[in-house]
Write an enzyme that holds these catalytic residues in place. Structure first.
Site, PDB file in Angstrom:
ATOM      1  N   LYS A  73       1.087  -0.848   0.138  1.00 31.64           N
ATOM      2  CA  LYS A  73      -0.133  -0.249   0.547  1.00 31.64           C
ATOM      3  C   LYS A  73       0.798   1.155   0.107  1.00 31.64           C
ATOM      4  O   LYS A  73       1.933   1.393   0.150  1.00 31.64           O
ATOM      5  CB  LYS A  73      -0.618  -0.196   1.017  1.00 31.64           C
ATOM      6  CG  LYS A  73      -2.054   0.570   1.157  1.00 31.64           C
ATOM      7  CD  LYS A  73      -3.125   0.814   2.739  1.00 31.64           C
ATOM      8  CE  LYS A  73      -4.281   1.224   2.273  1.00 31.64           C
ATOM      9  NZ  LYS A  73      -5.361   1.167   0.984  1.00 31.64           N
ATOM     10  N   SER A  77      -1.800   6.559   1.309  1.00 38.19           N
ATOM     11  CA  SER A  77      -3.442   5.247   1.144  1.00 38.19           C
ATOM     12  C   SER A  77      -2.844   5.436   2.526  1.00 38.19           C
ATOM     13  O   SER A  77      -4.266   4.974   3.601  1.00 38.19           O
ATOM     14  CB  SER A  77      -3.154   4.215   0.288  1.00 38.19           C
ATOM     15  OG  SER A  77      -3.427   4.415  -0.862  1.00 38.19           O
ATOM     16  N   LYS A  81      -5.962   6.165   5.316  1.00 36.43           N
ATOM     17  CA  LYS A  81      -7.068   5.331   6.059  1.00 36.43           C
ATOM     18  C   LYS A  81      -7.211   5.594   7.245  1.00 36.43           C
ATOM     19  O   LYS A  81      -8.017   5.810   8.177  1.00 36.43           O
ATOM     20  CB  LYS A  81      -6.659   3.205   5.586  1.00 36.43           C
ATOM     21  CG  LYS A  81      -7.444   2.938   6.210  1.00 36.43           C
ATOM     22  CD  LYS A  81      -7.132   1.652   5.869  1.00 36.43           C
ATOM     23  CE  LYS A  81      -8.170   0.386   5.802  1.00 36.43           C
ATOM     24  NZ  LYS A  81      -8.262  -0.493   5.104  1.00 36.43           N
ATOM     25  N   ARG A  84      -9.383   9.029   7.943  1.00 39.54           N
ATOM     26  CA  ARG A  84     -10.249   7.949   7.700  1.00 39.54           C
ATOM     27  C   ARG A  84     -10.814   7.351   9.452  1.00 39.54           C
ATOM     28  O   ARG A  84     -12.437   8.034   8.942  1.00 39.54           O
ATOM     29  CB  ARG A  84     -11.066   8.001   6.763  1.00 39.54           C
ATOM     30  CG  ARG A  84     -12.062   6.868   6.225  1.00 39.54           C
ATOM     31  CD  ARG A  84     -12.551   7.066   4.801  1.00 39.54           C
ATOM     32  NE  ARG A  84     -11.001   6.653   4.658  1.00 39.54           N
ATOM     33  CZ  ARG A  84     -11.398   5.187   4.053  1.00 39.54           C
ATOM     34  NH1 ARG A  84     -11.522   4.217   5.127  1.00 39.54           N
ATOM     35  NH2 ARG A  84      -9.777   4.333   3.729  1.00 39.54           N
ATOM     36  N   ASP A 100      -4.195  -3.747   5.285  1.00 38.48           N
ATOM     37  CA  ASP A 100      -4.093  -4.382   4.212  1.00 38.48           C
ATOM     38  C   ASP A 100      -2.763  -3.801   3.454  1.00 38.48           C
ATOM     39  O   ASP A 100      -2.881  -3.015   2.979  1.00 38.48           O
ATOM     40  CB  ASP A 100      -5.093  -4.129   3.232  1.00 38.48           C
ATOM     41  CG  ASP A 100      -5.879  -2.363   3.232  1.00 38.48           C
ATOM     42  OD1 ASP A 100      -5.371  -2.109   4.355  1.00 38.48           O
ATOM     43  OD2 ASP A 100      -5.938  -2.411   2.917  1.00 38.48           O
ATOM     44  N   HIS A 148     -12.953 -11.808   0.819  1.00 37.16           N
ATOM     45  CA  HIS A 148     -11.408 -10.797   1.605  1.00 37.16           C
ATOM     46  C   HIS A 148     -11.140 -11.927   2.874  1.00 37.16           C
ATOM     47  O   HIS A 148     -12.070 -11.990   3.522  1.00 37.16           O
ATOM     48  CB  HIS A 148     -11.552  -9.685   1.519  1.00 37.16           C
ATOM     49  CG  HIS A 148     -11.494  -8.248   0.703  1.00 37.16           C
ATOM     50  ND1 HIS A 148     -11.886  -7.638   0.773  1.00 37.16           N
ATOM     51  CD2 HIS A 148     -12.512  -8.671  -0.493  1.00 37.16           C
ATOM     52  CE1 HIS A 148     -12.190  -6.885  -0.601  1.00 37.16           C
ATOM     53  NE2 HIS A 148     -12.391  -7.269  -0.906  1.00 37.16           N
ATOM     54  N   GLU A 167      -3.393  -9.244   3.752  1.00 37.87           N
ATOM     55  CA  GLU A 167      -4.695  -9.257   2.951  1.00 37.87           C
ATOM     56  C   GLU A 167      -4.696  -9.973   1.071  1.00 37.87           C
ATOM     57  O   GLU A 167      -3.928  -9.897   0.613  1.00 37.87           O
ATOM     58  CB  GLU A 167      -5.741  -7.787   3.080  1.00 37.87           C
ATOM     59  CG  GLU A 167      -7.119  -8.185   2.072  1.00 37.87           C
ATOM     60  CD  GLU A 167      -7.559  -6.864   1.264  1.00 37.87           C
ATOM     61  OE1 GLU A 167      -8.213  -6.057   2.712  1.00 37.87           O
ATOM     62  OE2 GLU A 167      -7.257  -5.527   0.964  1.00 37.87           O
TER      63      GLU A 167
END
Length: 238
Positions: A73, A77, A81, A84, A100, A148, A167
């Site tokens: 990642k 990002s 994340k 958020r 992930d 997932h 993940e």
């Protein structure tokens, strides 16, 4: 086929609102270790998938795996994340709340292939499944479908054995096509994305899923025909 989605780790571009240069430097230094550890876990998980793929192709003449994509990642990002979800951007919080960082996407031929691979992964003694979400049986409101799994992967480092989450997403070729184009239309396209567009994409998702089921049924029918003909062929040889 293995495809690595290469993401550059732009540590020199770290700028967090309200943070000090010292904090940004500490985060950059910590991300070097994060990147190394998660890339190591990713290598181990990908190697296991590659071993399975080669076994199927060699011994069974057909692999349930069409191809595999994997990535680490991006830092942007990871930061997005954490923010958020209301977490401070720290190295400890990356380990605690971002599962992930390392990701693998396994593209399968048929629906049954997904659940067959899932059964292999869940009984693998090396990996421990810590989370499973089935968006195939219960799609997201957008129409997104995929299975997932979050698995803990052991890696041996100088300090001992460390277990890190990876993940694993499993989806069919058709699901992957829909997800790729949906992402392009929703987030990458210059045109405005409307509620009507979202509704049409959900209908496309249903249509794609019907195609997946029909392809599965056709494949099962061909397999049944082959199995019925096999004994006759053996008798004829005798």
């Amino acid at each position: 086929m293995m495809v690595e989605k290469i993401n550059q780790l732009s540590l020199h571009n770290i700028h967090l609102p309200g943070s000090t240069p010292q904090k940004e430097t500490e985060l950059a230094q910590g991300m070097v270790r994060v990147n190394h550890l998660y890339r190591s876990a990713l290598k181990i998980a990908v190697a296991q998938m590659e071993i399975l793929d080669e076994e199927f192709a060699t011994l069974n003449d057909r692999s349930p795996i069409h191809h595999i994509e994997y990535r680490i990642k991006t830092l942007d990002s990871i930061v997005e994340k954490l923010q958020r979800r209301g977490h401070e951007v720290t190295i400890d919080n990356i380990y605690a709340y971002v599962q992930d960082v390392a990701g693998i996407r396994i593209i399968c031929n048929y629906l049954d292939d997904i659940y067959y691979l899932r059964s292999l992964l869940t009984r693998n003694e090396s990996f421990r499944v810590i989370q499973e979400v089935d968006y195939i049986k219960t799609p997201k409101p957008s129409g997104y479908r995929s299975l997932h799994l979050i698995v803990e992967v052991p890696i041996v480092i100088s300090e001992g054995t460390l277990h890190l989450p990876v993940e694993i997403q499993l989806r069919t070729i058709a699901m992957d096509m829909w997800a790729s184009l949906e992402h392009e239309l929703r987030y990458k396209s210059s045109r405005a994305f409307s509620d009507a567009d979202a509704k049409r994409l959900r209908l496309c998702s249903e249509a794609v899923f019907e195609v997946d089921r029909e392809m599965q049924n056709i494949y099962k029918g061909k397999q049944a025909e082959y199995e019925e003909q096999e004994p006759a062929g053996e008798d004829a040889k005798e």
